[in-house]
Design a protein around this motif. Sequence first.
Motif, PDB file in Angstrom:
ATOM      1  N   MET A 244       0.917  -1.074  -0.074  1.00  0.00           N
ATOM      2  CA  MET A 244       0.184   0.022   0.134  1.00  0.00           C
ATOM      3  C   MET A 244       0.740   1.270   0.010  1.00  0.00           C
ATOM      4  N   ARG A 245       0.568   2.199  -0.812  1.00  0.00           N
ATOM      5  CA  ARG A 245       1.403   3.455  -1.197  1.00  0.00           C
ATOM      6  C   ARG A 245       0.800   4.615  -0.562  1.00  0.00           C
ATOM      7  N   HIS A 246      -0.405   4.614  -0.078  1.00  0.00           N
ATOM      8  CA  HIS A 246      -1.176   5.847  -0.031  1.00  0.00           C
ATOM      9  C   HIS A 246      -2.646   5.380   1.199  1.00  0.00           C
ATOM     10  N   MET A 247      -2.674   6.310   1.892  1.00  0.00           N
ATOM     11  CA  MET A 247      -3.663   6.085   3.035  1.00  0.00           C
ATOM     12  C   MET A 247      -4.885   7.141   2.826  1.00  0.00           C
ATOM     13  N   SER A 248      -6.128   6.904   2.519  1.00  0.00           N
ATOM     14  CA  SER A 248      -6.995   7.881   2.486  1.00  0.00           C
ATOM     15  C   SER A 248      -7.357   8.328   3.673  1.00  0.00           C
ATOM     16  N   ALA A 249      -8.026   9.574   3.783  1.00  0.00           N
ATOM     17  CA  ALA A 249      -8.379  10.334   5.133  1.00  0.00           C
ATOM     18  C   ALA A 249      -9.269   9.302   5.930  1.00  0.00           C
ATOM     19  N   SER A 250     -10.297   8.491   4.893  1.00  0.00           N
ATOM     20  CA  SER A 250     -11.278   7.809   5.882  1.00  0.00           C
ATOM     21  C   SER A 250     -10.488   6.578   6.416  1.00  0.00           C
ATOM     22  N   GLN A 251      -9.514   6.235   5.778  1.00  0.00           N
ATOM     23  CA  GLN A 251      -8.693   4.997   6.541  1.00  0.00           C
ATOM     24  C   GLN A 251      -8.057   5.415   7.630  1.00  0.00           C
ATOM     25  N   ILE A 252      -7.416   6.523   7.632  1.00  0.00           N
ATOM     26  CA  ILE A 252      -6.564   6.894   8.775  1.00  0.00           C
ATOM     27  C   ILE A 252      -7.470   7.407   9.948  1.00  0.00           C
ATOM     28  N   ALA A 253      -8.549   7.874   9.657  1.00  0.00           N
ATOM     29  CA  ALA A 253      -9.603   8.255  10.659  1.00  0.00           C
ATOM     30  C   ALA A 253     -10.105   7.093  11.316  1.00  0.00           C
ATOM     31  N   ARG A 254     -10.627   6.008  10.540  1.00  0.00           N
ATOM     32  CA  ARG A 254     -10.894   4.701  11.185  1.00  0.00           C
ATOM     33  C   ARG A 254      -9.991   4.017  11.943  1.00  0.00           C
ATOM     34  N   LEU A 255      -8.435   4.049  11.756  1.00  0.00           N
ATOM     35  CA  LEU A 255      -7.276   3.452  12.317  1.00  0.00           C
ATOM     36  C   LEU A 255      -7.162   4.035  13.373  1.00  0.00           C
ATOM     37  N   VAL A 256      -6.884   5.386  13.524  1.00  0.00           N
ATOM     38  CA  VAL A 256      -6.677   6.194  14.782  1.00  0.00           C
ATOM     39  C   VAL A 256      -7.599   6.193  15.848  1.00  0.00           C
TER      40      VAL A 256
ATOM     41  N   ALA B 196     -13.191  14.005  22.356  1.00  0.00           N
ATOM     42  CA  ALA B 196     -13.010  14.939  23.546  1.00  0.00           C
ATOM     43  C   ALA B 196     -11.440  15.107  24.054  1.00  0.00           C
ATOM     44  N   ALA B 197     -10.744  14.542  23.382  1.00  0.00           N
ATOM     45  CA  ALA B 197      -9.236  14.303  23.717  1.00  0.00           C
ATOM     46  C   ALA B 197      -8.629  15.529  23.717  1.00  0.00           C
ATOM     47  N   ARG B 198      -7.884  16.088  24.743  1.00  0.00           N
ATOM     48  CA  ARG B 198      -7.154  17.510  24.805  1.00  0.00           C
ATOM     49  C   ARG B 198      -5.833  17.239  25.317  1.00  0.00           C
ATOM     50  N   PRO B 199      -4.821  17.993  24.508  1.00  0.00           N
ATOM     51  CA  PRO B 199      -4.937  18.773  23.231  1.00  0.00           C
ATOM     52  C   PRO B 199      -5.174  17.686  22.164  1.00  0.00           C
ATOM     53  N   TYR B 200      -6.241  17.926  21.268  1.00  0.00           N
ATOM     54  CA  TYR B 200      -6.556  16.904  20.140  1.00  0.00           C
ATOM     55  C   TYR B 200      -5.545  16.618  19.222  1.00  0.00           C
ATOM     56  N   TYR B 201      -4.692  17.909  18.841  1.00  0.00           N
ATOM     57  CA  TYR B 201      -3.676  17.530  17.966  1.00  0.00           C
ATOM     58  C   TYR B 201      -2.488  16.368  18.400  1.00  0.00           C
ATOM     59  N   ARG B 202      -2.384  16.345  20.001  1.00  0.00           N
ATOM     60  CA  ARG B 202      -1.353  15.828  20.203  1.00  0.00           C
ATOM     61  C   ARG B 202      -1.620  14.238  20.456  1.00  0.00           C
ATOM     62  N   ALA B 203      -3.155  13.992  20.590  1.00  0.00           N
ATOM     63  CA  ALA B 203      -3.718  12.767  20.788  1.00  0.00           C
ATOM     64  C   ALA B 203      -3.844  12.058  19.480  1.00  0.00           C
ATOM     65  N   LEU B 204      -3.929  13.056  18.167  1.00  0.00           N
ATOM     66  CA  LEU B 204      -3.873  12.347  17.013  1.00  0.00           C
ATOM     67  C   LEU B 204      -2.459  12.165  16.485  1.00  0.00           C
ATOM     68  N   ALA B 205      -1.389  12.824  16.914  1.00  0.00           N
ATOM     69  CA  ALA B 205      -0.298  12.611  16.733  1.00  0.00           C
ATOM     70  C   ALA B 205       0.489  11.151  17.476  1.00  0.00           C
ATOM     71  N   ASP B 206      -0.180  11.036  18.687  1.00  0.00           N
ATOM     72  CA  ASP B 206       0.157   9.851  19.260  1.00  0.00           C
ATOM     73  C   ASP B 206      -0.450   8.632  18.742  1.00  0.00           C
ATOM     74  N   ALA B 207      -1.735   8.804  18.225  1.00  0.00           N
ATOM     75  CA  ALA B 207      -2.317   7.719  17.688  1.00  0.00           C
ATOM     76  C   ALA B 207      -1.922   7.073  16.278  1.00  0.00           C
ATOM     77  N   VAL B 208      -1.013   8.391  15.460  1.00  0.00           N
ATOM     78  CA  VAL B 208      -0.546   7.818  14.212  1.00  0.00           C
ATOM     79  C   VAL B 208       0.779   7.232  14.638  1.00  0.00           C
ATOM     80  N   ARG B 209       1.533   7.962  15.470  1.00  0.00           N
ATOM     81  CA  ARG B 209       2.967   7.229  16.178  1.00  0.00           C
ATOM     82  C   ARG B 209       2.646   5.685  16.491  1.00  0.00           C
ATOM     83  N   ALA B 210       1.699   5.708  17.322  1.00  0.00           N
ATOM     84  CA  ALA B 210       1.518   4.371  17.769  1.00  0.00           C
ATOM     85  C   ALA B 210       1.176   3.043  16.594  1.00  0.00           C
ATOM     86  N   LEU B 211       0.481   3.676  15.540  1.00  0.00           N
ATOM     87  CA  LEU B 211      -0.041   2.817  14.434  1.00  0.00           C
ATOM     88  C   LEU B 211       1.517   2.483  13.764  1.00  0.00           C
ATOM     89  N   ILE B 212       2.303   3.261  13.578  1.00  0.00           N
ATOM     90  CA  ILE B 212       3.547   3.093  12.958  1.00  0.00           C
ATOM     91  C   ILE B 212       4.442   2.170  13.759  1.00  0.00           C
TER      92      ILE B 212
END
Length: 476
Positions: free
Chosen positions: A1-13, A18-34
């Motif tokens: 797989m060479r590309h992930m769509s926005a809907s795929q990433i949203a489903r995975l993360v 309600a997470a605060r700060p949301y940007y950090r929670a999002l970054a942490d979730a992507v990092r954990a997936l990697i």
Amino acid sequence: MRHMSASQIARLVGVDPAARPYYRALADAVRALIMDGQLPVRVRMPAERHLAETLKVSRTTVTSAYDLLRERGYLESRQGSGSWTALPDPATTADNPWLSTDGDGLTQLQCAAPPAPTHLRAAMLEAVEDLPRYGMGNGYDPMGLPVLRERIAARYTARGLATRPEQIVVTTGSQHAIQLVTGLLVGTGDPVLVESPTYPHAIDAARLRGARIVPVGISHEGWQSDLVVGAMRQSGARLAYLMPDFQNPTGALMDDATRAAVVGAARRTDTVLLVDETWSELALDEVPATSPMAAFDTDSRVISVGSASKLWWGGLRIGWVRATAALARRLAVFRSSVDIASPVMEQLVVARLFDLLEETRAERRRTLRASRDALVSELREHLPEWTFTVPRGGGTLWVRLDRGGSTPLAEAAAYHGVRLAPGPWFGLEGTLEGYLRLPYTAPPPVLADAVGRIRAARDHGPAGAARPPDSLIAMV
């Protein structure tokens, strides 16, 4: 797989809105997936605008998450071409745990290094008196000053391992010693066995050589010799890095029977043993007598590494290698690609400190034992759900958390004023997230205050705490 769509990433993360700060929670979730392998490396991420629309958040929020991932080394971007997932280079990332500043005002519990002992000043003054007679030369001695090599060799001999000064190479700290040995003996693709968990700099040294790292698990109870032997045999390990004396981070002490078995197995598998004795002088309680691992060596395959940093002071930056005289000379020649020699003044100081070794050991036993007992007491009172075994020496507790991961805990703790060393620093990618290393090298009042802050970080996260200053973090 060479590309992930926005809907795929949203489903995975699956980030809680309600997470605060949301940007950090999002970054942490992507990092954990990697890190978990669910999101492959070198996959193109969706555009910030598309992901923001899918997650129903502002584009600024997603931009901040991407910026944080880039800062940590988990995302690479090129203008006009998009962003790709990546794994960080440990030598360059902003969350690199081995680069240091103490000026950020945070309690530095990521670093297991005691302050200087009371005898250091006297040793320094005596070394200044010794210095003029060395000033007549050029100051370069790749093997190290004879006076220090004699002291180190004499200490090995006193511990039951006959050693000559020509078997010693003085280095600029134990990490320098590890890098010299791996640089000389390990090539690209060579299997290198390491304990898991282990000292992170040893993993870095093997990676720099392009080695294939082979982990073997240990626990508070120590090593299971059949697992170590099996790993050496099955991997064909070129070199095995072991820390048998109050292992960092578990504090385990290898008994003589296991030492003999491992050395014997190394002989059969033609594996070189690189034995780190950095903590060997720091027994805090009565422990069974053990011999240096090289005492069981019959064919010169055990290389020992030592350091002045834990018994005396890390600021001296003096370590050493004990090997055969022939290998010591090869290491001294090889080091010219890194440096020429260790500082003369620091070598003279350490030579003087060897004359005060027993006094320093007594001081360390007194202070470290008090700090260890204070940390244990505070943890049992304020974080009783966490489990650990009290080590009988060394300088660290290896703590198993009751819930959550140590990486997000360390990030939250920084907001509450404490730098921590999360478990994944001590293993390979994606492992040991349920563990935390806590050193007891700071004074008891500092540790008591730190445990209270850690408890707040665990219970409340970064909410209500000040953002920590950006800094590079030291860990030893």
